[in-house]
Design an enzyme around this catalytic site. Structure first.
Site, mmCIF file in Angstrom:
data_model
loop_
_atom_site.group_PDB
_atom_site.id
_atom_site.type_symbol
_atom_site.label_atom_id
_atom_site.label_comp_id
_atom_site.label_asym_id
_atom_site.label_seq_id
_atom_site.Cartn_x
_atom_site.Cartn_y
_atom_site.Cartn_z
ATOM 1 N N ASP A 343 -3.719 3.511 12.190
ATOM 2 C CA ASP A 343 -4.959 3.500 11.419
ATOM 3 C C ASP A 343 -5.083 4.809 10.638
ATOM 4 O OD1 ASP A 343 -7.724 2.391 10.936
ATOM 5 O OD2 ASP A 343 -8.264 4.260 11.945
ATOM 6 N N GLU A 379 -1.143 2.415 7.896
ATOM 7 C CA GLU A 379 -2.208 2.127 6.948
ATOM 8 C C GLU A 379 -2.211 3.351 6.036
ATOM 9 O OE1 GLU A 379 -6.816 0.644 6.995
ATOM 10 O OE2 GLU A 379 -6.324 2.381 8.223
#
Length: 706
Positions: A343, A379
């Site tokens: 993330d 990401e």
């Protein structure tokens, strides 16, 4: 009877050796560390032991007589000097960053804050926080389990399914009620059978590191359902343990491995649940705020926020990077995890503040004998300056390709100027990933993810509808690239429903036929809707749960299964090298890719510069076998087009897959189309054709679902 000895500084954490437990905690700026022992049900510690030794900023001690199951936490002494970045407060119990298990939940109270909440933030709060805190648990040593060895499928054969532990299993009627929503439910034959039927090879779980429910959500009666507020990086989130405990997660991964499915984790090493400088003291802030977080050099009392969550974990610090690497290795070796999705990964590449693909973290991962064998997916952005880094990661990393998502959505909803973007995505986004000397496999292609509209909502809503989150619909982004086709949300109009179903099939086909690694969002194969909520992070209810009792589009699961079977059967769809336009057969004018116009000619400059063009063909070959040829025709316009098959690409061509069909697969015996003839290509359709000698059913065992 507990006896205290010096112990050793490594490994960090609490480790039982058969006679006692060695405790080791890093803190560069502390002056003393106490380990606090708790008995189940007691509000306060029954014994406090000062760790007797400090070695290279690691505080350590050995407590003979302490056994697995012991509850514990730390109190860390040091300067209270917010202006210098130090927020030590021994009145606050803090969690061990290396705890393998955490028991209990946070009970929100002002005593959890090191400063006087509501007053001057540099005024210390001396209230004891232990009664409001979860506790760490001493665990038994890990026993190697060969059944947890990852499947390790080649990336070229990977199909990712992004899911949430509870949302996937909460309502399935075949799973016993007590087991639903737990790690153990992932191992249920009904769940595994569904994933196998689809053709999924990797189950990517939303965060399962122990995490916190934000105070403002709890006060609204909500929770942090997605789990992007980490408390500890070694402990599974306890709310999903169920009766199987930690063993339930391992059992699930063993069963998934046996079915040929890897388990991946979405991991959040960019920030923690402690928020900004006004947030609570739960672990890292109280252990060594100035080491674990990036602080503003001009005002060290404040954290730098590249994540939108108040703080940024400082992976450029050697000990913090060690924690991240130790955590990753732990999940691989103890649980058999085969891949990680990071993330807001750009935060990990800030050294110390600007992103660089040469960051020490990336180099350490590449050289690590355990992690170098694991799939790493970024990401590729955060919200800090220079944070958007799609294509900027080093070799060995793949990335979520949001440009692919937006191009595919825009092309099918009829946006002008999207043809060049969608064709770039179909070829693996060479322009994005080739400069870093990577292959098409660096591109993780998706139409929908947990963050944003589901696939069904992409064709049913043009505006977000996040009122249930309690933020007056201000949360969530407004860039949805969606279309409702005449009605916002639910409708009984059969024409609109048919069009929505067709557009879902078109977007799924575009993703699965593209070069790269496809990722399917949980429930998109069953038209799962969130009622237009594009930020359902706080919705632990039917908004987020997979509804196994209702399937609004029953043929769509068959469509996805057939589409993935076609992908498995076609090596040309799973290339490890970019298309170059080079000849693949010296005796024929065949290149690895041809771009075709509906007039039967190869596309020229005038076609590429036509912002309104919505029809094209793509003929590709397998770089290992010139006989494997695939022709894909795309028509995003509303009207039918006679698409003439250019003689240069050979033939005859047999239609094998058609998004105009509810299940996708054309019936066996569909007549072939001769070279030079025209194929009727209806509006809003993808048609896939194969040439003689191209296998569609034997290699990969393609048996269409009916």
């Amino acid at each position: 009877m507990i006896a205290v000895d010096d112990g050793v500084p490594a490994p960090l954490g609490a480790h039982f050796d058969g006679r006692g437990v060695n405790f080791a905690l890093f803190s560069e700026h502390a002056t003393a560390v106490d380990v606090c022992l708790f008995e189940a049900g007691e509000r306060h510690e029954t014994r406090t032991v000062r760790l007797p030794c400090r070695t290279d900023d690691v505080w350590h001690g050995y407590l003979r007589g302490v056994l697995p199951g012991q509850l514990y936490g730390y109190r860390v002494h040091g300067p209270w000097d917010p202006a210098s970045g130090h927020r030590f407060n021994a009145s606050k119990l803090v969690l061990d960053p290396y705890a393998r298990e955490i028991r209990g939940r946070i009970r929100w109270h002002d005593a959890l804050y090191s400063h006087r909440r509501g007053g001057r933030e540099d005024r210390i709060d001396r209230r004891d926080s232990a009664v409001y805190m979860p506790k760490c648990v001493v665990t038994a040593p890990e026993v190697p389990d060969l059944a947890l060895t990852p499947v390790r499928r080649p990336l070229a054969e990977t199909v990712v399914y992004e899911a949430h532990v509870k949302a996937l299993t909460r309502t399935h009627p075949d799973i016993p009620e007590a087991e639903r929503g737990t790690y153990g439910a992932l191992a249920h034959p009904a769940i595994i059978a569904h994933l196998v039927r689809l053709g999924v090879t990797a189950l990517e779980l939303l965060p399962i590191h122990a995490f916190a429910d934000d105070r403002f959500l709890v006060e609204k009666g909500l929770v942090n359902f997605w789990g992007y507020q980490p408390l500890g990086y070694f402990a599974p989130e306890p709310r999903y343990l169920g009766e199987g405990g930690l063993g339930g997660l391992k059992a699930a991964i063993r069963e998934l491995n046996a079915a040929g499915i890897e388990t991946w984790l979405d991991v959040v090493y960019n920030h923690t649940a402690e928020g900004d400088h006004t947030g609570p003291t739960l672990s890292f802030r109280g252990i060594d705020n100035a080491s674990y977080y990036k602080l503003d050099p001009a005002d060290p009392r404040r954290t730098i926020d590249c994540t939108g969550c108040g703080n940024t974990f400082d992976a450029s610090h050697p000990r913090v990077m060690q924690l991240v690497l130790d955590s990753l290795r732990h999940w691989v070796t103890a649980y058999g995890i085969a891949g990680f999705r990071f993330d807001l990964a750009s935060s990990l590449g800030r050294a110390p503040f600007a992103f660089t693909p040469q960051a020490a973290f990336f180099q350490a991962v590449a050289q690590d004998p355990v992690l170098a064998r694991v799939k790493m997916v970024a990401e590729p952005w955060d919200i800090g300056e220079g944070g958007y880094q799609l294509g900027g990661y080093p070799r060995g990393w793949s990335e979520w390709n949001d440009k692919f998502r937006d191009a595919a959505r825009g092309f099918w909803k009829g946006d002008s100027g999207t043809l060049a973007k969608v064709t770039q995505g179909l070829t693996g986004s060479r322009e994005v990933f080739a400069p870093s000397r990577r292959s098409p496999l660096a591109s993780v292609n998706f139409i929908a993810s947990h963050d944003g509209f589901t696939l069904a909502d992409t064709v049913a809503y043009e505006q977000k509808h996040n009122e249930a989150n309690g933020e007056d619909n201000r949360d969530g982004h407004n860039h949805n690239v969606s279309r409702n086709y005449g009605v916002e949300g639910d409708t009984d109009d059969t024409a609109i429903l048919a069009l929505r179903a067709r557009q879902k099939r078109n977007m799924l086909a575009t993703m699965m036929l593209a070069q790269g690694v496809p990722m399917l969002l949980m429930g998109d194969e069953r038209s799962r809707s969130q009622g237009g909520n594009n930020n359902a992070y706080a919705q632990d209810n039917p908004t987020s749960w997979m509804d196994w009792s209702v399937d609004p589009d029953p043929a769509l699961t068959d469509f996805v299964a057939n589409l993935l079977a076609l992908r498995r059967a076609q090596p040309a769809l799973r290339r490890r090298r970019f298309f170059t336009g080079a000849l693949i057969d010296p005796d024929e004018p065949l290149r690895d890719v041809h771009w075709l116009s509906p007039e039967g000619t190869e596309m020229e400059g005038r076609h590429w510069s036509d912002d309104g063009l919505q029809v094209f063909g793509m003929q590709i070959g397998n770089d290992g076998d010139p006989g494997d040829r695939l022709l894909m025709l795309f028509n995003a316009g509303e009207g039918a087009v006679p698409f003439r098959l250019a003689p240069v690409v050979g033939g005859p061509w047999t239609p094998v897959f058609d998004t105009g069909e509810p299940a996708g697969a054309r019936a066996p015996g569909t007549p072939a189309v001769e070279s030079g003839a025209a194929v009727p290509l209806p509006g809003r359709t993808v048609l896939v054709l194969t040439a003689p000698g191209t296998e569609t059913g034997n290699r990969g065992g393609w048996v269409p679902e009916r």
